[in-house]
Scaffold this motif. Structure first.
Motif, PDB file in Angstrom:
ATOM      1  N   SER A 152       0.845  -1.192   0.000  1.00  0.00           N
ATOM      2  CA  SER A 152       0.000   0.000   0.000  1.00  0.00           C
ATOM      3  C   SER A 152       0.883   1.245   0.000  1.00  0.00           C
ATOM      4  O   SER A 152       1.981   1.250   0.549  1.00  0.00           O
ATOM      5  N   ALA A 153       0.397   2.300  -0.623  1.00  0.00           N
ATOM      6  CA  ALA A 153       1.171   3.537  -0.705  1.00  0.00           C
ATOM      7  C   ALA A 153       1.443   4.107   0.686  1.00  0.00           C
ATOM      8  O   ALA A 153       2.540   4.612   0.964  1.00  0.00           O
ATOM      9  N   GLU A 154       0.462   4.001   1.577  1.00  0.00           N
ATOM     10  CA  GLU A 154       0.611   4.564   2.916  1.00  0.00           C
ATOM     11  C   GLU A 154       1.731   3.890   3.697  1.00  0.00           C
ATOM     12  O   GLU A 154       2.423   4.529   4.493  1.00  0.00           O
ATOM     13  N   ALA A 206       0.242  -4.105   6.885  1.00  0.00           N
ATOM     14  CA  ALA A 206      -0.276  -4.502   8.188  1.00  0.00           C
ATOM     15  C   ALA A 206      -1.567  -3.783   8.565  1.00  0.00           C
ATOM     16  O   ALA A 206      -2.260  -4.204   9.481  1.00  0.00           O
ATOM     17  N   LEU A 207      -1.888  -2.681   7.908  1.00  0.00           N
ATOM     18  CA  LEU A 207      -3.059  -1.898   8.277  1.00  0.00           C
ATOM     19  C   LEU A 207      -4.341  -2.600   7.845  1.00  0.00           C
ATOM     20  O   LEU A 207      -4.518  -2.939   6.681  1.00  0.00           O
ATOM     21  N   LYS A 208      -5.243  -2.781   8.799  1.00  0.00           N
ATOM     22  CA  LYS A 208      -6.497  -3.480   8.511  1.00  0.00           C
ATOM     23  C   LYS A 208      -7.342  -2.731   7.483  1.00  0.00           C
ATOM     24  O   LYS A 208      -8.146  -3.346   6.780  1.00  0.00           O
ATOM     25  N   ALA A 209      -7.167  -1.422   7.400  1.00  0.00           N
ATOM     26  CA  ALA A 209      -7.967  -0.630   6.466  1.00  0.00           C
ATOM     27  C   ALA A 209      -7.826  -1.112   5.032  1.00  0.00           C
ATOM     28  O   ALA A 209      -8.744  -0.938   4.213  1.00  0.00           O
ATOM     29  N   TYR A 210      -6.685  -1.720   4.709  1.00  0.00           N
ATOM     30  CA  TYR A 210      -6.426  -2.126   3.327  1.00  0.00           C
ATOM     31  C   TYR A 210      -6.658  -3.620   3.075  1.00  0.00           C
ATOM     32  O   TYR A 210      -6.441  -4.098   1.966  1.00  0.00           O
ATOM     33  N   ALA A 265      -7.161  -8.040  -0.587  1.00  0.00           N
ATOM     34  CA  ALA A 265      -7.759  -9.348  -0.832  1.00  0.00           C
ATOM     35  C   ALA A 265      -8.467  -9.384  -2.183  1.00  0.00           C
ATOM     36  O   ALA A 265      -8.430 -10.390  -2.900  1.00  0.00           O
ATOM     37  N   ASP A 266      -9.111  -8.276  -2.543  1.00  0.00           N
ATOM     38  CA  ASP A 266      -9.784  -8.204  -3.844  1.00  0.00           C
ATOM     39  C   ASP A 266      -8.771  -8.325  -4.983  1.00  0.00           C
ATOM     40  O   ASP A 266      -9.012  -9.024  -5.978  1.00  0.00           O
ATOM     41  N   LEU A 267      -7.639  -7.640  -4.845  1.00  0.00           N
ATOM     42  CA  LEU A 267      -6.608  -7.698  -5.884  1.00  0.00           C
ATOM     43  C   LEU A 267      -6.046  -9.115  -6.000  1.00  0.00           C
ATOM     44  O   LEU A 267      -5.941  -9.663  -7.104  1.00  0.00           O
TER      45      LEU A 267
END
Length: 321
Positions: free
Chosen positions: A91-93, A212-216, A221-223
């Motif tokens: 993720s970018a973040e 590790a961030l649950k937000a992503y 999972a979709d990807l």
């Protein structure tokens, strides 16, 4: 016709290894460059196949010395193929500086350093009537970024833009450039680099992939679910065929022209049916968006400008020969 001399980076696997085989089959000479190249390609060394240990992330001074070493192997180089690259998912973040710097160093800055180092030598040959070519392995993700691959896509988009500008600078000097924007192909591109350069190498395992961030979690999972449903459906490319077409394009006018006879030079060449569809969709969508927002674009012009872009500017930025 005398055999051409090639310098190809990233030759130890995937498209790079297929390029080596294709060039050898032509009867040309090649300097196959890469990391641990002696260990991986030592069996193919010959009078016409030289190996060069080269990490594109090594830095400008080291790369310049390596290019001079490569030039002296056969006395000159006709074609440079900047093929080395890497891919990773995050993720970018959650992408730290080490991850980002490594991605851009391998996919962009290293290519720039190699090109800058060899240009004085290629220009001198071109001035003597011996044209040169420079090819780059880019990606269709330059047009169609995927989530969790934003930095990879950005590095490839920057690479393709760099090649466009570079070609315009070098064409009058007798040097032509091309970016090969490849679709999905069964290679080892997504595997981690074995050794870490100055910045820590990116990996694609565990939390390094999804973060590790649950937000992503759902987005990742979709990807993964899309690719996991039928992985081969997203990898239509055959590395040997990709290499064959790359060699055919970059040697236009210099020798045997397999499948591209009569074509004008193209600074960006799309390889793969999926890549073709990515680029076509993006162009169609971009045209739609620019038309829908045209009123806003024009609203920022100063009074009295007239909304007419100079023809000379449009000609300068055109990618058509």
């Amino acid at each position: 016709m005398a055999p051409l001399v090639w310098l190809v980076t990233g030759t130890t696997s995937g498209i790079g290894r297929a390029l080596v085989d294709q060039i050898i089959s032509r009867g040309d000479k090649i300097i196959a460059a890469g990391r641990k190249v002696e260990q991986r390609l030592g069996s193919i060394k010959s009078d016409s196949v030289a190996l060069l240990e080269l990490d594109v992330a090594a830095g400008r001074e080291v790369i310049t010395a390596k290019i001079n070493e490569a030039w002296n192997i056969f006395g000159h180089i006709d074609i440079l193929l900047n093929n080395a690259g890497m891919s990773a998912i995050r993720s970018a973040e959650e992408s730290d500086d080490a991850y980002i710097n490594t991605m851009f160093t391998v996919n962009l800055f290293g290519q720039m350093h190699i090109t800058s180092a060899i240009l004085p030598l290629l220009r001198a040959r071109a001035a003597a009537g011996k044209p040169a070519r420079i090819g780059f392995t880019s990606s269709s993700t330059a047009w169609a970024p995927l989530p969790f691959m934003s930095h990879y896509a950005a590095s490839k988009a920057a690479l393709s833009a760099y090649v466009e500008g570079l070609h315009k600078e070098l064409k009058p000097l007798g040097i032509q450039c091309v970016a090969f924007e490849c679709g999905g192909c069964l290679t080892h591109l997504g595997q981690p680099r074995e050794e870490k350069p100055a910045a820590a190498a990116a990996t694609t395992t565990g939390e390094e992939s999804g973060g590790a961030l649950k937000a992503y979690e759902k987005g990742f999972a979709d990807l993964m679910g899309m690719f996991g449903s039928d992985p081969m459906a997203f990898m239509p490319g055959d590395a040997a065929r990709v290499a064959e077409r790359m060699v055919a394009v970059v040697t236009m006018g210099l020798g045997v022209e397999g499948g591209v006879t009569g074509k004008k030079w193209a600074v960006r060449v799309v390889l793969g049916s999926d890549a073709y569809d990515h680029v076509r969709q993006k162009c169609e969508e971009m045209l739609k968006l620019t038309e829908e927002w045209k009123y806003l674009s024009y609203s920022t012009d100063r009074d009295g400008y007239g909304g007419v872009t100079q023809r000379s500017y449009l000609d300068m930025v055109s990618i058509l020969e």
